[in-house]
Design an enzyme around this catalytic site. Structure first.
Site, PDB file in Angstrom:
ATOM      1  N   LYS A 164       0.858  -1.178   0.000  1.00 58.71           N
ATOM      2  CA  LYS A 164       0.000   0.000   0.000  1.00 58.71           C
ATOM      3  C   LYS A 164       0.897   1.231   0.000  1.00 58.71           C
ATOM      4  O   LYS A 164       1.624   1.481   0.967  1.00 58.71           O
ATOM      5  CB  LYS A 164      -0.929   0.011   1.210  1.00 58.71           C
ATOM      6  CG  LYS A 164      -1.888   1.198   1.232  1.00 58.71           C
ATOM      7  CD  LYS A 164      -2.815   1.124   2.431  1.00 58.71           C
ATOM      8  CE  LYS A 164      -3.773   2.301   2.469  1.00 58.71           C
ATOM      9  NZ  LYS A 164      -4.673   2.252   3.648  1.00 58.71           N
ATOM     10  N   LYS A 193      -2.062  -1.658  -3.707  1.00 60.78           N
ATOM     11  CA  LYS A 193      -2.924  -0.472  -3.709  1.00 60.78           C
ATOM     12  C   LYS A 193      -2.057   0.776  -3.766  1.00 60.78           C
ATOM     13  O   LYS A 193      -1.116   0.888  -2.971  1.00 60.78           O
ATOM     14  CB  LYS A 193      -3.779  -0.461  -2.436  1.00 60.78           C
ATOM     15  CG  LYS A 193      -4.700   0.751  -2.298  1.00 60.78           C
ATOM     16  CD  LYS A 193      -5.463   0.691  -0.986  1.00 60.78           C
ATOM     17  CE  LYS A 193      -6.380   1.914  -0.836  1.00 60.78           C
ATOM     18  NZ  LYS A 193      -7.134   1.900   0.424  1.00 60.78           N
TER      19      LYS A 193
END
Length: 341
Positions: free
Chosen positions: A197, A249
Site C-alpha cells: 500500500k 494499492k
C-alpha cells in the site's frame, strides 16, 4: 514487394476471432465493491469528488449490497464513517459502532450470496486521522497499534465479517491479528493484507468519503511510490505471517508491483482501483475527453492482465451489469466468463 511471413493481424479480423484468442477475461465474481456506511444518517449522501458514489445509510447500504449480490459481484468491502472519534479510535472496537453493526446486518442478510469484508484500520475512527495510535511525540506507535488491531479483528469477526482487510501498514499486523483471531475461536475468518500500500496522491477523494481528520501524512508507514522491490518484500512478509490474500494499492500506477507480486505469490492477489483513479475517469468522461465505458473496462482489464485475481473497484456493480448484459446476448466465453470490452 515481399509479403510478410508473419501476420499477427489475422487474429484481430473480427470480434468473434478477437474473443476467441483473448488472454484475459473479467467476470462479475472477480469484482469487489467498496462501500461507505455513515452513522446517524437516514438517507445516502453524495460524495462530490466521486460522482455516483455515496456515504450510505444502513437502509441504502442494504439496497446496494442486494443489487451487487444479484449482479454476481464477488464481495463488498465496508468502510465506516462514525459520528464521533477519539485518539484511539474507540468506535472501531465498539460492537455498536457503525462498521460492526453494518457488518452484522450484511452478514445476516447476504452472507450466503456475497463475501462481506470489513476494513481493519483506525484512520476512519481516530480524531487525528492516522491509521494507528500516537505516542507522546505524535508519531504512530506500531506495537501499541497492533493491540488495537487485534481488538478490531475480534470485533469484526464477532459481527460476522468473513474477511478482514488489514490496510494500516503496521509491521507485524497480520501475524498479530491471526493469533488474536485464532485464540478467540475465529479460525475460519480470513485476512486480506494490504501488503503493498503506497503513500499515494490518488487517495484524495477517499478522504472526503470517510470524512478523514488526517493531520500530516502517512509516509512513515505507507510505501514510497519510488520503491518497487519493497512492495514484493511486504507481500512476502505478509504471506509468511499467514495472510490469506495479499493486496496491491493503488492498482493503475503500480501494475509493475502487481505483476511482481502475482508472479511470486502462493495466495490470491488482489488490487484496489482507488478513489483517485475513479475520479479521473469520471472527470475526463464528463468533459468528453474519453469514452467512459471503454475506459472503465480497459482500466479493470489491465489490472487483471497484470495479475490481479480480483479487483476492488467502485465500478463493480456497473461493470457487472454490463458483463451480464453481454452474456445475455451471447457474448460469452467458456464456463460463463464474459469479456470486459
Amino acid at each position: 514487394m515481399i509479403s510478410p511471413s508473419r501476420r499477427p493481424r489475422r487474429l484481430r479480423q473480427s470480434d468473434a476471432v478477437r474473443r476467441q484468442v483473448r488472454e484475459v477475461r473479467v467476470h462479475p465474481n472477480d469484482l469487489i465493491l467498496p462501500l461507505f456506511v455513515r452513522e446517524g444518517v437516514s438517507e445516502p449522501i453524495d460524495i462530490s469528488s466521486m460522482p455516483g458514489v455515496q456515504q450510505h445509510s444502513l437502509d441504502s447500504l442494504r439496497r446496494a449490497v442486494d443489487e451487487a449480490a444479484g449482479l454476481g459481484v464477488g464481495g463488498v468491502m465496508l468502510f465506516g464513517v462514525p459520528e464521533t472519534r477519539d485518539a484511539v479510535g474507540s468506535g472501531a472496537t465498539d460492537p455498536n459502532g457503525i462498521l460492526n453493526v453494518a457488518a452484522g446486518v450484511l452478514a445476516d442478510e447476504f452472507g450466503d450470496a456475497i463475501v462481506v469484508q470489513t476494513d481493519l484500520c483506525l484512520d476512519e475512527f481516530t480524531d487525528h486521522g492516522h491509521c494507528g495510535v500516537l505516542d507522546a511525540a505524535g508519531r504512530v506507535d506500531n506495537d501499541a497499534t497492533l493491540e488495537r488491531y487485534d481488538a478490531m479483528a475480534i470485533a469484526q469477526a464477532d459481527a460476522g465479517a468473513a474477511m478482514l482487510g488489514m490496510s494500516g501498514m503496521m509491521d507485524g499486523q497480520v501475524a498479530s491479528a491471526r493469533a488474536a483471531l485464532d485464540a478467540a475461536g475465529h479460525t475460519d475468518v480470513a485476512i486480506v493484507a494490504y501488503s503493498a500500500k503506497y503513500a499515494s496522491a490518488f487517495y484524495g477523494p477517499f478522504r472526503e468519503a470517510v470524512d478523514s481528520q488526517l493531520q500530516g501524512d502517512r509516509r512513515t508507514y505507507q510505501l514510497d511510490p519510488a520503491n518497487r522491490r519493497e512492495g514484493m518484500r511486504e507481500a512476502l512478509i505478509d504471506i509468511d505471517e499467514g495472510a490469506d490474500v495479499v493486496m496491491v494499492k493503488p492498482a493503475g500506477s503500480y501494475l509493475d508491483v502487481l505483476a511482481d507480486v502475482a508472479a511470486e505469490s502462493i495466495v490470491p492477489v488482489w488490487a484496489y482501483q482507488v478513489s483517485g483513479e475513479y475520479a479521473m475517469i469520471e472527470a475526463a468522461a464528463a468533459n468528453g475527453w474519453i469514452d467512459r465505458d471503454r475506459a472503465i473496462a480497459e482500466s479493470i482489464t489491465s489490472i487483471r492482465r497484470a495479475g490481479a485475481d480480483a479487483v476492488l473497484t467502485y465500478y463493480a456493480s456497473e461493470l457487472a451489469r454490463t458483463l451480464n448484459l453481454q452474456a445475455g446476448t451471447g457474448v460469452s466465453a467458456a464456463h460463463g466468463r464474459v469479456d470486459a470490452r
